[in-house]
Write an enzyme that holds these catalytic residues in place. Structure first.
Site, mmCIF file in Angstrom:
data_model
loop_
_atom_site.group_PDB
_atom_site.id
_atom_site.type_symbol
_atom_site.label_atom_id
_atom_site.label_comp_id
_atom_site.label_asym_id
_atom_site.label_seq_id
_atom_site.Cartn_x
_atom_site.Cartn_y
_atom_site.Cartn_z
ATOM 1 N N ARG A 193 -10.416 -31.495 5.151
ATOM 2 C CA ARG A 193 -11.422 -31.119 4.161
ATOM 3 C C ARG A 193 -12.729 -30.869 4.900
ATOM 4 N NH1 ARG A 193 -7.777 -30.115 1.527
ATOM 5 N NH2 ARG A 193 -7.155 -30.905 -0.514
ATOM 6 N N GLU B 236 -16.818 -25.062 -0.325
ATOM 7 C CA GLU B 236 -16.011 -23.855 -0.536
ATOM 8 C C GLU B 236 -16.301 -23.248 -1.903
ATOM 9 O OE1 GLU B 236 -11.863 -24.749 0.146
ATOM 10 O OE2 GLU B 236 -12.321 -25.591 2.103
ATOM 11 N N HIS C 104 -9.041 -21.434 3.911
ATOM 12 C CA HIS C 104 -8.222 -22.545 3.403
ATOM 13 C C HIS C 104 -6.779 -22.100 3.108
ATOM 14 C CE1 HIS C 104 -8.667 -26.665 1.201
ATOM 15 N NE2 HIS C 104 -7.475 -26.547 1.771
#
Ligand code: DGY
Length: 327
Positions: free
Chosen positions: A242, A271, A289
């Site tokens: 993350r 994000e 991602h």
């Protein structure tokens, strides 16, 4: 919505086979891409639903779950579930599920791909060719780090960390790791892995640091300027966990000032925003991602999440639903 059947909200389009599987059992609504990344939209629309199948980008907060007075389960389309307030879910009797195991191999492959691309400067070399600069073979062009005999320091030695370690062993790397707990002796032996209790010491000893840990209060900004300053200046950093495990401002500074030699980042703290200084940092790969993004894995993720929903709505015993998270 057809009465008699439960109502399920899937926050955005996922593989069709998974949607069809759920439609055999329930009324299914599929949101538009990105729409339910807004907490407000979710609060306004969650009430009729018995189950939520959500993406990791969807904030499943206390307010959302209180608005979802019919909710029985929130199933995340991901293994990481830091977007869900698990404590509140527990106190409201809402089950939470994630999708372990099914994405391990895809993520292990991807981490290895990032490491190879970064250590061999593939992005820069390809750009060089596209820019018309390739005039013939060069003995000193794009010299990178050879992986054999280098130390890979893995932070978070769960399923994905171990999958990456196995691949890196095949490339001749030595494995160091930092984790909440030591691996059992057999798993440690299979990887010839060395446990390092102090993450700063791991930073000092690693030629490559890979982040494979969940985001928790303990791992938030674990990679800060102190950590980066302890890494060797030839070292590389990889993050597929993350974004918030890294202090991005500190990393951008470290890359610009050549404190470390490069980074491959699949995840970002805010994000889809990317820190502007990372966008112009040298030797930095930035990806949207996609660690688990294979056809097979994304379908398996969906099926696992869907089956947890069906099980909970059918009243199955929690102990028989392997991917439920206990608060
Ligand atoms: C997950 O499932 O949590 C990962 O972020 C996949 O890349």
């Amino acid at each position: 919505m057809n009465s008699g059947k439960p109502n399920i909200l899937i926050t955005e389009p996922i593989p069709a086979k998974v949607i069809d599987h759920l439609r055999d059992f329930a009324n299914v609504t599929v949101g538009e891409k990105g729409y339910f990344q807004s907490e407000e939209n979710l609060i306004n629309e969650i009430q009729p639903y018995d189950a939520l199948l959500c993406m990791l980008s969807v904030p499943v907060t206390e307010a959302v779950m209180k608005a979802g007075s019919n909710l029985k389960i929130v199933a995340n389309f991901a293994v990481g579930y830091d977007n869900i307030d698990v404590e509140t879910a527990g106190s409201l009797g809402i089950r939470v599920a994630n999708t372990p195991d099914v994405l391990t191999e895809a993520c292990g492959d991807y981490a290895m791909g990032l490491l190879l691309a970064l250590s061999r400067k593939l992005k820069e070399a390809e750009q060089y060719l596209r820019d018309g600069n390739f005039k013939g073979w060069e003995p000193l062009g794009f010299l990178g780090m050879e992986l054999r005999d280098r130390n890979l320091g893995i932070i978070g030695m769960g399923r994905i960390g171990q999958a990456f370690a196995h691949r890196a062993r095949a490339f001749g790397m030595n494995i160091l790791y930092h984790n909440r707990s030591k691996l059992d002796p057999d798993s440690e032996k299979a990887l010839d892995a060395t446990y390092i209790e102090d993450s700063g010491e791991l930073a000092e000893k690693s030629d490559v640091v890979s982040l494979n840990c969940p985001l928790t209060d303990n791992t938030r900004h674990l990679v800060d300027s102190d950590f980066l300053n302890r890494m060797p200046d030839h070292a590389l950093l990889i993050n597929i966990s993350r974004g918030a495990v890294i202090d991005e401002e500190a990393l951008a500074e470290a890359l610009h000032n050549k404190v470390i030699a490069g980074a491959a980042l699949d995840v970002f703290e805010k994000e889809p925003e990317v820190h502007p200084k990372l966008l112009i940092a040298p030797n930095t790969l930035l990806l949207p991602h996609i660690a688990s993004a294979t056809h097979r894995t994304r379908q398996d993720i969906g099926m696992l999440a869907a089956d947890a929903i069906i099980s909970v709505l059918n009243g199955k015993d929690d102990r028989e639903i392997p991917n439920l998270i206990t608060p």
